[in-house]
Design an enzyme around this catalytic site. Structure first.
Site, PDB file in Angstrom:
ATOM      1  N   ASP A  10       0.853  -1.199   0.000  1.00 56.64           N
ATOM      2  CA  ASP A  10       0.000   0.000   0.000  1.00 56.64           C
ATOM      3  C   ASP A  10       0.890   1.251   0.000  1.00 56.64           C
ATOM      4  O   ASP A  10       0.891   2.017   0.949  1.00 56.64           O
ATOM      5  CB  ASP A  10      -0.934   0.000   1.231  1.00 56.64           C
ATOM      6  CG  ASP A  10      -0.180  -0.015   2.563  1.00 56.64           C
ATOM      7  OD1 ASP A  10       0.992  -0.457   2.597  1.00 56.64           O
ATOM      8  OD2 ASP A  10      -0.756   0.436   3.582  1.00 56.64           O
ATOM      9  N   HIS A 240       9.539  -0.190   9.126  1.00 57.13           N
ATOM     10  CA  HIS A 240       8.612  -1.321   9.229  1.00 57.13           C
ATOM     11  C   HIS A 240       8.704  -2.246   8.009  1.00 57.13           C
ATOM     12  O   HIS A 240       9.081  -3.409   8.112  1.00 57.13           O
ATOM     13  CB  HIS A 240       7.172  -0.806   9.373  1.00 57.13           C
ATOM     14  CG  HIS A 240       6.992   0.128  10.518  1.00 57.13           C
ATOM     15  ND1 HIS A 240       7.127  -0.273  11.829  1.00 57.13           N
ATOM     16  CD2 HIS A 240       6.695   1.443  10.563  1.00 57.13           C
ATOM     17  CE1 HIS A 240       6.910   0.754  12.627  1.00 57.13           C
ATOM     18  NE2 HIS A 240       6.646   1.806  11.891  1.00 57.13           N
TER      19      HIS A 240
HETATM   20  O1  RIB Z   1       2.506  -0.266  10.994  1.00 54.08           O
HETATM   21  C1  RIB Z   1       3.367  -0.072   9.921  1.00 54.08           C
HETATM   22  C2  RIB Z   1       2.701  -0.469   8.636  1.00 54.08           C
HETATM   23  O2  RIB Z   1       1.581   0.369   8.422  1.00 54.08           O
HETATM   24  C3  RIB Z   1       3.566  -0.305   7.411  1.00 54.08           C
HETATM   25  O3  RIB Z   1       3.234  -1.288   6.470  1.00 54.08           O
HETATM   26  C4  RIB Z   1       3.185   1.060   6.917  1.00 54.08           C
HETATM   27  O4  RIB Z   1       3.439   1.202   5.544  1.00 54.08           O
HETATM   28  C5  RIB Z   1       1.730   1.135   7.260  1.00 54.08           C
HETATM   29  O5  RIB Z   1       0.962   0.568   6.249  1.00 54.08           O
HETATM   30 CA    CA Z   2       2.865  -0.664   4.116  1.00 55.29          CA
END
Ligand code: RIB
Ligand code: CA
Length: 307
Positions: A10, A240
């Protein structure tokens, strides 16, 4: 041999980091992207995925996925974290490249059958497309080598609510369904990704080594870090999604524990991942430890090579 991989994404600032990492790491053979809502709408996610691939000069198919959660109404995108178009203040142009004429879920099912036992799916957004692929083919997961998911938290609390991590929160029913389906899952959640924090200076240095793509990440990271500073706990941004990619190619940098997981799907704690050993489900390998400096080094060394 390089790992055959599809990324469900995303994009999103840390998704852009993850995608450039996947392109740079010789241990990863990126076959395609599938898109989902979360940081942005699904239409924006698709446009952003096409933009990132074009900017990096990489020609792989993009399949567009679901535009709303399995059971819940659509959420507003996380514009305060990733910007109104997904990449901070960047205005992303409309793309001329097209998605393939197959939905993300149909494409995932077909690719898992075609590359039976070899394909790694790295899911760095809500799990809506993965759940939908399992609806089409209950054997979908068994045809994959494994799924590595950025999401959830065992002991680190949430990042979108006090209890929930964003990807799980955006579609808790999909995550609960996938966790109980006997897939070979590694979960790279906030327990580890909140430890992999990179400051502005890290991205500034990356931009000097890789002016085009590292430079783009540097600009995006500035916006992302502004958000992190409002949270007040971090000096820099959480890596992340890139951490999930690194867990695919270099699992030895992570320590895992087996947990049977369910997801709370309503109320104040909606989106919370709960370890419950009484569940009749296969255990998920949950990352609980990480070699922080080597993960940062690995990301930097690979992305710095990108022209
Ligand atoms: O919590 C972090 C996640 O949430 C990552 O994938 C960031 O891109 C958001 O989508
Ligand atoms: Ca993401």
């Amino acid at each position: 041999m390089a790992i055959k991989m599809i990324i469900d994404t995303d994009p999103g600032i840390d998704d852009a980091m993850a995608l450039f990492y996947a392109i740079a790491d010789p241990a990863i053979d990126l076959l395609a992207l599938t898109t989902v809502f979360g940081n942005v709408t699904t239409a924006q996610a698709t446009r952003n995925a096409l933009f990132l691939l074009k900017t990096a000069g990489v020609d792989v198919p993009v399949a567009q996925g679901s535009s709303q959660p399995r059971k819940l109404p659509a959420f507003p995108p996380s514009a305060h974290v990733h910007g109104s178009e997904g990449f901070g203040t960047l205005q992303v142009p409309k793309q001329t490249a097209q998605v393939i004429p197959e939905s993300a879920q149909e494409f995932l099912v077909r690719m898992a059958r075609k590359h039976k036992g070899e394909l790694v799916l790295c899911a760095i957004g809500p799990l809506t497309n993965i759940a939908a692929a399992l609806d089409i083919d209950p054997e979908f997961c068994r045809n994959l080598k494994r799924i590595v998911i950025m999401g959830g938290s065992l002991g680190a609390g949430g990042n979108i609510t006090t209890a929930a991590e964003a990807n799980i929160y955006h579609d808790p029913h999909a995550a609960d369904f996938v966790f109980r389906k006997g897939c070979n899952i590694t979960l790279v959640g906030l327990d580890v990704t909140n430890q992999v924090i990179c400051p502005r200076s890290y991205f500034a240095q990356l931009a000097t080594q890789s002016p085009k793509l590292g430079g783009l990440l540097h600009k995006m990271a500035d916006f992302y870090i502004d958000f992190y500073e409002t949270v007040g706990k971090f000096e820099g941004c959480g890596m992340h999604d890139p951490s999930a990619l690194i867990a695919c190619s270099t699992p030895e940098l992570f320590v895992t524990e087996d947990h049977k997981l369910r997801v709370i799907c309503s109320g104040d704690r909606s989106g919370e991942t709960v370890s419950d050993q009484n569940l009749a489900a296969e255990a998920v390998k949950v990352c609980v430890g990480v070699n922080i400096s080597l993960v940062k080094q690995k990301f930097f060394e690979n992305v710095a090579k990108l022209k």
